[in-house]
Each structure stands twice: as C-alpha cells, then as structure tokens.
Design a protein around this motif. Structure first.
Motif, PDB file in Angstrom:
ATOM      1  N   ALA A  22      12.001   3.828   1.884  1.00  0.00           N
ATOM      2  CA  ALA A  22      11.957   3.586   3.329  1.00  0.00           C
ATOM      3  C   ALA A  22      10.990   2.445   3.644  1.00  0.00           C
ATOM      4  O   ALA A  22      11.260   1.589   4.499  1.00  0.00           O
ATOM      5  CB  ALA A  22      11.543   4.857   4.055  1.00  0.00           C
ATOM      6  N   GLY A  23       9.857   2.405   2.922  1.00  0.00           N
ATOM      7  CA  GLY A  23       8.894   1.316   3.106  1.00  0.00           C
ATOM      8  C   GLY A  23       9.470  -0.030   2.711  1.00  0.00           C
ATOM      9  O   GLY A  23       9.213  -1.049   3.380  1.00  0.00           O
ATOM     10  N   LEU A  24      10.256  -0.075   1.649  1.00  0.00           N
ATOM     11  CA  LEU A  24      10.903  -1.327   1.216  1.00  0.00           C
ATOM     12  C   LEU A  24      11.978  -1.760   2.216  1.00  0.00           C
ATOM     13  O   LEU A  24      12.177  -2.956   2.445  1.00  0.00           O
ATOM     14  CB  LEU A  24      11.505  -1.148  -0.173  1.00  0.00           C
ATOM     15  N   MET A  25      12.646  -0.784   2.806  1.00  0.00           N
ATOM     16  CA  MET A  25      13.650  -1.106   3.839  1.00  0.00           C
ATOM     17  C   MET A  25      12.978  -1.691   5.082  1.00  0.00           C
ATOM     18  O   MET A  25      13.488  -2.643   5.685  1.00  0.00           O
ATOM     19  CB  MET A  25      14.446   0.147   4.199  1.00  0.00           C
ATOM     20  N   GLU A  26      11.805  -1.158   5.441  1.00  0.00           N
ATOM     21  CA  GLU A  26      11.061  -1.693   6.595  1.00  0.00           C
ATOM     22  C   GLU A  26      10.622  -3.131   6.330  1.00  0.00           C
ATOM     23  O   GLU A  26      10.696  -3.996   7.220  1.00  0.00           O
ATOM     24  CB  GLU A  26       9.845  -0.819   6.889  1.00  0.00           C
ATOM     25  N   LEU A  27      10.174  -3.376   5.094  1.00  0.00           N
ATOM     26  CA  LEU A  27       9.758  -4.736   4.746  1.00  0.00           C
ATOM     27  C   LEU A  27      10.953  -5.684   4.789  1.00  0.00           C
ATOM     28  O   LEU A  27      10.831  -6.831   5.261  1.00  0.00           O
ATOM     29  CB  LEU A  27       9.122  -4.754   3.352  1.00  0.00           C
ATOM     30  N   THR A  28      12.107  -5.226   4.334  1.00  0.00           N
ATOM     31  CA  THR A  28      13.323  -6.057   4.382  1.00  0.00           C
ATOM     32  C   THR A  28      13.677  -6.386   5.827  1.00  0.00           C
ATOM     33  O   THR A  28      14.051  -7.521   6.147  1.00  0.00           O
ATOM     34  CB  THR A  28      14.484  -5.317   3.685  1.00  0.00           C
TER      35      THR A  28
ATOM     36  N   LYS B 248       0.835  -1.214   0.000  1.00  0.00           N
ATOM     37  CA  LYS B 248       0.000   0.000   0.000  1.00  0.00           C
ATOM     38  C   LYS B 248       0.864   1.256   0.000  1.00  0.00           C
ATOM     39  O   LYS B 248       0.656   2.178  -0.813  1.00  0.00           O
ATOM     40  CB  LYS B 248      -0.913   0.004   1.220  1.00  0.00           C
ATOM     41  N   LYS B 249       1.849   1.289   0.869  1.00  0.00           N
ATOM     42  CA  LYS B 249       2.696   2.482   1.004  1.00  0.00           C
ATOM     43  C   LYS B 249       3.520   2.731  -0.258  1.00  0.00           C
ATOM     44  O   LYS B 249       3.553   3.846  -0.783  1.00  0.00           O
ATOM     45  CB  LYS B 249       3.631   2.325   2.209  1.00  0.00           C
ATOM     46  N   VAL B 250       4.192   1.695  -0.761  1.00  0.00           N
ATOM     47  CA  VAL B 250       5.081   1.859  -1.914  1.00  0.00           C
ATOM     48  C   VAL B 250       4.283   2.240  -3.165  1.00  0.00           C
ATOM     49  O   VAL B 250       4.697   3.094  -3.948  1.00  0.00           O
ATOM     50  CB  VAL B 250       5.911   0.577  -2.144  1.00  0.00           C
TER      51      VAL B 250
END
Length: 810
Positions: free
Chosen positions: A686-692, A670-672
């Motif tokens: 930043a959202g992809l880094m949180e998911l990682t 949703k965020k990305v």
C-alpha cells in the motif's frame, strides 16, 4: 500495452541460475540470516498454499540480502511417505521413480515463481545419502536408551492385512477398502521423547518470537499436570487402585470410578461375577475402536458395570466400579474417579446410567440443593441438575474442609491425604513416547537385526546405509513389502555371524523432517549428519515459516532432536527456530481449496495469464500472512494493473524532483522498510502504491523511481530486475543496498485539520504542524465555510485533536 512478463521472467530465472546468485557460503565476518520455509512433500504440482508460504519467505530473504546479511535460503523435499507407495500400488510402478518425477516437476514450478533458493543445497529425504544419517541418529538414540521396542495397539485393516496411519482411518473404516478398522497389538519401535519433557516445556519460555497459539498447543500436548494419586481400594480384596486427579477438591463428590477396558485389574475384578460376559463383550467391542473416536467429545460414551465395588478412602464410602470407552490407559493411571456434579463428561455418563451425584463445590450464585434423606450426605437425584458445575466456589459436603474456597482446599486436601497415606502428591504428563514404526516400504529402514543368539543387534555404523531393496512387491496387502524380500530380510548377525533377520519396519516420516534444517548447513557432508562448524555459523534458523497444522508434531520433534544433538555435543544451542510465522490457508468461496471441492485455482494458469510477479504481489497484498486469504480474481487484475502502472513511469523520467515527491519518497522508505521487516507485506505494498500515485501527481523523477523499483524488487523480482537493467545497471538489483530515509524529510510543512461542527464535517484547513491553540482557534472561527453553522449560536466548547481535528460544539 502490458509489460512482457513471460519474456522477462524466463530471462531472469535463467540469468539467476547461471550466476548462482543465491548460493550461500559461511562467512564469519558477515552477519548471517537463515530463512527457511517448511519443505514440501513432492506431490508433483505446487498449489496456492505453497505459493503463499514460499513467497512470504522469498520476500524476507531478498530483503535481508539487500540489508547486507549473508542469507541462507535452501529448499528440499520431504520425499518419503504413504502417497508414493499408494501411487506404486495403483500404477504398478516404483515409489522412487514416481517420487523423483514429482520432485523434478516441482522444482520447475518453484523456479517459475522466481524464489531465491540455493538449489546447490537441495536435499531429498528419500536419497540414501540422507536417510543413512536417519539411521545413524537412530543408532545414537539406541545407544543412549532413547530408542526401544514394546508391544502397542495400531490401526489394523482385516481385509488389506496392513496397519493404517490415523489419517487413513475415515469414519472408522479403511480408506482403501472401507472395512471396519480394528485395534491390533504389535511390537513397535519408540523414541523416548518423554526424557526431554521438562526441557521441552520449560524452554517454551525462551521462544519469545513464536506465536502464543503455537506455544499453548505445545504446552497442552506436553501436558504437565500437578495433582494427587489417590489410593482407592477394592472392597472385596483391599487391592489398591491408584487414580490420578488434578481435582482433589472434588474427591468427596466421587460416586463411582471408571477403569479403561485395557486396565490390568479388570480381568481380576470381573472374574466369577454375573457381569463377566457382558464386560468381556464390551472390551472386545472397544478394542476395535480407535483412540481418537474413544476420546472424541462428539461421540456418546458407553460403559458397563463390573459387579465390583471400590472404597473411597476419604469417607470410606462404597462406590461402584465401571469400565468405559472414554478412559484410556495412556492417560494418568488408566482409572478415573467420577464426580458427575463437577465434570460434564461424568455428568452425562451418570445421567445415562442413573448413577448418584453429590455437590461438593457450591458457587455463590448457585441455589443450594436439598440434602438426601439417607443422612444428609448431599446426594442428589438425577433430575435435580441440568449440567455439571466446573467453576470455583466453596467446599460443601467435604467433612473438615467445608467452608474453604476450593482452590485453598485443593492444597490442604492433597497434604492431608499424603499425611494419612491415602494419596500421594504427584506430577503427571500427557506427553507419551513417540511411536516411529511403520509397516511400510517407502521410508527409512530401521537399522536393527534380530539374532536368535545375541537378541536385538544394532547394524554397525560402517554398514550404513541399510538401503531399500528395489525389487519389493507392491500389492497393498499383507504388511510391509520389505518382509517379502528374502535377500533383505535374511542376514548374518554382526556379532556372531549366525543366521539372523533384519527389521522390516521403516521409520515414520516425521523422523526425516526433525533435523533436515541442520542438513542444509552442509548437505554434501559424507562423514556426519552435518558439519558442526557450519551448523554453529548458520544455526539456529532465524525465521521459520509454515502451517499451523505442524504446531505440535513436527515442531515438537524438531525441538527434541535439537536437544538430543546438544547432549551429544554436536550443537551449542537448544532451540532450532528463533522466530516462527504460521501462515493462513488460501480459500476460495469461503472454503479451503481442494480437488474434492472443485475450487482449485492452478498457479500455472495465473502465471500464464499475468506472470509470477503479479501472483506474488496478489498473495502478499490480499491479507496479512497469519490470516486466511480469500481468492479474488478482481484483485489479481488489480495487482497486474499496478505493475503496468509502475512500468510506464520509465517512459517519462526527469532529473529534478518536486519537494513534495521527495517527502513522499522518504515517508515510503520508512514505512516499507518497517512493514517488510515485520512481515506486514500488504501495508508495505500500500505504501508503494501511494508513492506511485505521488510520482504520477508530481512528475516522474529518476532518483525517486530508482528507489521505488529497489523497494518493490523483493516483492516482484523479475519485473524490477528488468527495469533496473533498462536504467543502465549491469549488476543484479539484489546487490543494491536497501535505501534509507532522511528524517528531515518526514517533517511536514503543513498538516490538514478537519473541522467539525457538532460532530459533522464542515470544512478543512491547511496549517503549520505546531500552530498555537489561540491562532488555530482564530483561523477556524474566521473560516467563511463555517459561518452558516456557527453564526449567532452560543459556543459551548472548542475541542482540538492536535494535527488532526477541531470539533466545535454549538
């Protein structure tokens, strides 16, 4: 161990090219998306500004492809211009050879970044197949009366015997030989953009997705001013001198008028006067100054008294006439009324030359000035005021209009003057017709022939293109090199076949870039500038990206050309660019990167050390697109580490995901999706880094990893193509649909509530999102961690911010 970026990037760039993966074809059943970045001048090497601009566009293009759009993402080169001619003079070479060598080099550099361009549509404005259509458009404008020739002043170097662009005038001198630049009158070609002024201004309202700053700049440049043309008269002859003003509320405070040195009335009013020689000497001096210097607020204004006087029509007062450098013939009528008490420029000039002043607008908090001894007309001495008052207030010393608010008085004074025949309500425009003549070689030849019998004759359409001769001499002196090529200049008249001569001026390069976005729709069309059917499918450009420095000229000219094409029936839209993004500059040590400052970071060096995907990720993550980006070596290293962290996930994939990881995935989707769609690339990353981080916390699930890689692919395409293939996929990741989130996974099982006592953090509690107020209060007050802070203390208040915070005041 780092991922093998060099091997991966070379591999995928080759495969993309072999498969023509980014080739676009019109398809009426598919929704189109035309994404365009402003095409570059081929200087030979790309710089970080290019990298940032084109990476922003590339992410958006790839994202739209994966969302199912039919994407057109072309690239070309704005290839005419002075630098190529300068290089030819310096290196004793040909501009075309130098330009094509630079284009070849730049293509390689752009391909190394992995940009998704449809190279089959490439255009270069210096190719005859392109500039033929520049000439065609010029002839159409000539037929419509929109292209015409008149005498005008240009920047002239007396040493090099050539004209200079404004950009080539440095500190009032020639950039090449440093000689003082003069103004010289030459016959020049213009385009009548002023015919479109109303539409250009009015249609700014349609551009909802343009930055307000850009629209304001265009609005100011077009400069619609509603005011009054006031008829001052020469005291001696009664001859009328029209003065346009938007501040008719200050007319009773006009204590002198100022004419531009070029004003046609000057020669007559100084004739036989004691000041004649001084005025002529001043005019000769000003003629050598550029308009930019004359109009600059940084330069002290100079002027001389003409010896003549005018009569102010509203009070029949006799006031002196001056000539000054700060008044330009191009603005208004070339004459101004000077009101030093209510205009700061006039105030400074009046102070310098000890000219009288009269207050006619009084603010409520402004001390009342004493009346003069000559009859109470409100004249002040030079030492009574320290600056002009330019705000609103009440009319004073304004005859029958005294006591009125000045904005109300504006309308009444205008109507009174028009009724009395001493003025006329008018609209003036700042916009002037576009000078396109250049006394240069490396540009589009203007398709005009001069015949001693027939006059100005357009080149027949069948004779286009008028091509540049290959044997023009390049010395940097003596005007256009085209004028020195006999076989180019000497031609027969197309009408009567008499001996005639060809125009030797070339077009300003802004002409080339004013319609290139339409040529991309059908770049190989040999029968027209563009295929109207293709243009109707692809146009307007859905997203245009470029620097704020093009806010006025290029964007305004492109809008003008589009409206002209609409009038010809060639397009059915009036604006070329639906959305506009102006990206910020790239800085190092707080300053714009430049060779002269020695703070350049070469993209090649970063690609060699970290790879193109790391560089792409850095320029997207370091700052939002519209703001300036400060170069940071440590942040480049951080982007590289992030990609390696994602790379290692593939080594430990499992089949079943933890529910907490699934929830993190859907929140990230949703965020990305939203952030990339809104060009918020830094927060998307930043959202992809949180998911990682969540993958590392809960374990690496294959399905989660697949979607992580898909979402990362527009930002780091080579890297993700390789991971995609290693997961067993044979098709490009670009053909994979963009993932969608499931709303049910966005519902939190628990939320963390921060507990404060008197504003200070003392504890945290995990509770259900919709916990009742009484139940939450009971849990909080039972928390053992809070007892030292609340025990035996009166409870003053219990403040709840739902799902976030509780603050206990004791």
């Amino acid at each position: 161990m780092s991922y093998p970026f060099k091997e991966i990037e070379e591999k995928w760039q080759k495969l993309w090219q072999e498969k023509s993966l980014f080739s676009a074809k019109s398809s009426p059943e598919k929704k189109k998306y035309y994404l365009l970045e402003m095409f570059p001048y081929p200087s030979g090497k790309i710089h970080m500004g290019h990298v940032r601009n084109y990476t922003i566009g590339d992410v958006a293009a790839r994202f739209k492809i994966m969302q199912g759009y039919n994407v057109l993402h072309p690239m070309g080169f704005d290839a005419f211009g002075q630098p190529a001619e300068n290089a030819a003079i310096k290196n004793k070479s040909k501009p075309d050879a130098w330009t094509h060598k630079c284009i070849e080099w730049m293509e390689k550099e752009l391909k190394k970044m992995g940009f998704s361009y449809d190279w089959e549509r490439e255009v270069s404005t210096c190719d005859a197949g392109y500039y033929k259509w520049n000439q065609w458009i010029f002839l159409k404008m000539f037929e419509q009366g929109l292209a015409y020739k008149k005498a005008s002043n240009v920047n002239w170097c007396p040493s090099c015997l050539t004209t200079l662009a404004n950009e080539e005038v440095i500190d009032a001198g020639c950039w090449r030989c440093h000689s003082k630049v003069e103004q010289k009158e030459l016959e020049q070609w213009y385009l009548k953009i002023t015919e479109y002024k109303e539409r250009l201004l009015e249609d700014l309202k349609l551009l909802d997705a343009w930055p307000d700053r850009v629209k304001a700049m265009q609005n100011n440049w077009i400069g619609k001013s509603e005011g009054v043309e006031i008829f001052f008269r020469l005291k001696e002859s009664g001859e009328k001198i029209p003065v346009f003003t938007t501040r008719q509320d200050t007319i009773f405070g006009a204590t002198y008028i100022v004419l531009a040195p070029e004003h046609p009335a000057v020669s007559g009013i100084i004739k036989g006067k004691a000041q004649e020689k001084e005025v002529l000497k001043f005019i000769a001096k000003v003629s050598k100054e550029t308009k930019a210097i004359r109009a600059s607020s940084e330069v002290k204004k100079e002027g001389v008294f003409t010896g003549s006087f005018a009569v102010n029509p509203v009070n029949n007062e006799t006031i002196p006439i001056w000539v000054a450098d700060y008044v330009l013939m191009e603005y208004g009528t070339g004459a101004i009324m000077a009101v030093p008490t209510h205009d700061q420029r006039d105030f400074l000039f009046a102070k310098e030359h000890k000219l009288p002043m009269r207050v006619v607008i009084q603010s409520s908090d402004q001390p009342r000035l004493p009346l003069d001894k000559q009859g109470g007309q409100g004249l002040t001495t030079n030492d009574q005021l320290t600056e002009a008052y330019e705000g609103d207030g009440t009319q004073v010393n304004s005859a029958q209009f005294d006591g009125l608010p000045n904005q109300e008085a504006k309308k009444k004074i205008a109507e009174w003057m028009e009724k009395a025949g001493i003025g006329k309500i008018q609209t003036h425009w700042r916009l002037r017709d576009w000078l396109i003549s250049r006394q240069r070689y490396w540009g589009t030849p203007i398709p005009i022939i001069y015949c001693p019998k027939c006059g100005v004759v357009p080149v027949p359409y069948g004779d286009l293109p008028v091509e540049l001769p290959e044997d023009a001499p390049f010395t940097g002196e003596g005007g256009s090199p085209l004028g020195k090529v006999k076989k180019f200049v000497e031609v027969s008249c197309p009408k009567c076949e008499a001996a005639a001569r060809r125009e030797t001026d070339t077009m300003a390069t802004f002409f080339d870039s004013s319609w290139y976005f339409l040529r991309f729709c059908s770049p190989k069309d040999s029968s027209a500038p563009f295929d109207t059917k293709e243009a109707r499918y692809w146009m307007p450009v859905d997203q245009y990206i470029g620097g704020i420095e093009h806010a006025i000229l290029h964007l305004l000219y492109s809008r003008f050309f589009t409206k002209f094409f609409k009038d010809l029936g060639m397009v059915d839209f009036g604006e070329p660019f639906s959305r506009l993004l102006t990206q910020g500059m790239v800085l190092k040590d707080g300053e714009v990167m430049s060779k002269s400052r020695g703070n350049i970071v070469d993209p090649d060096s970063i690609i060699s050390k970290y790879g193109a995907d790391t560089l792409r990720l850095f320029v997207l993550f370091a700052a939002p697109p519209e703001t300036e980006l400060e170069w940071d070596d440590a942040a480049i290293e951080g982007s590289f580490k992030f990609l390696n962290r994602v790379w290692r996930i593939q080594e430990n994939l499992r089949e079943k995901a933890d529910p907490a990881l699934i929830r993190s995935l859907h929140k990230a989707i949703k965020k990305v999706t939203e952030d990339i769609g809104e060009f918020k690339f830094n927060t998307a990353i930043a959202g992809l880094m949180e998911l990682t981080n969540a993958v590392y916390q809960y374990g690496a699930d294959k399905e989660v990893f697949v979607r992580l890689v898909v979402m990362l692919s527009p930002l780091a395409p080579h890297f993700c193509e390789e991971l995609w293939q290693r997961m067993g996929n044979s098709e490009s990741i670009l053909k994979t649909p963009w993932p969608e989130y499931d709303p049910k996974w966005l519902i939190e099982d628990t939320v963390t509530i921060v507990i404060q006592v008197n504003g200070k953090l003392r504890s945290k509690l995990d509770v259900t999102p919709n916990i009742a107020t009484d139940a939450l209060k009971e849990l909080v007050l039972a928390d053992e961690k809070l007892k030292p802070w609340i025990q035996n203390k009166p409870l003053k208040s219990f403040i709840i911010v739902p799902k976030k915070l509780v603050n206990i005041v004791v």
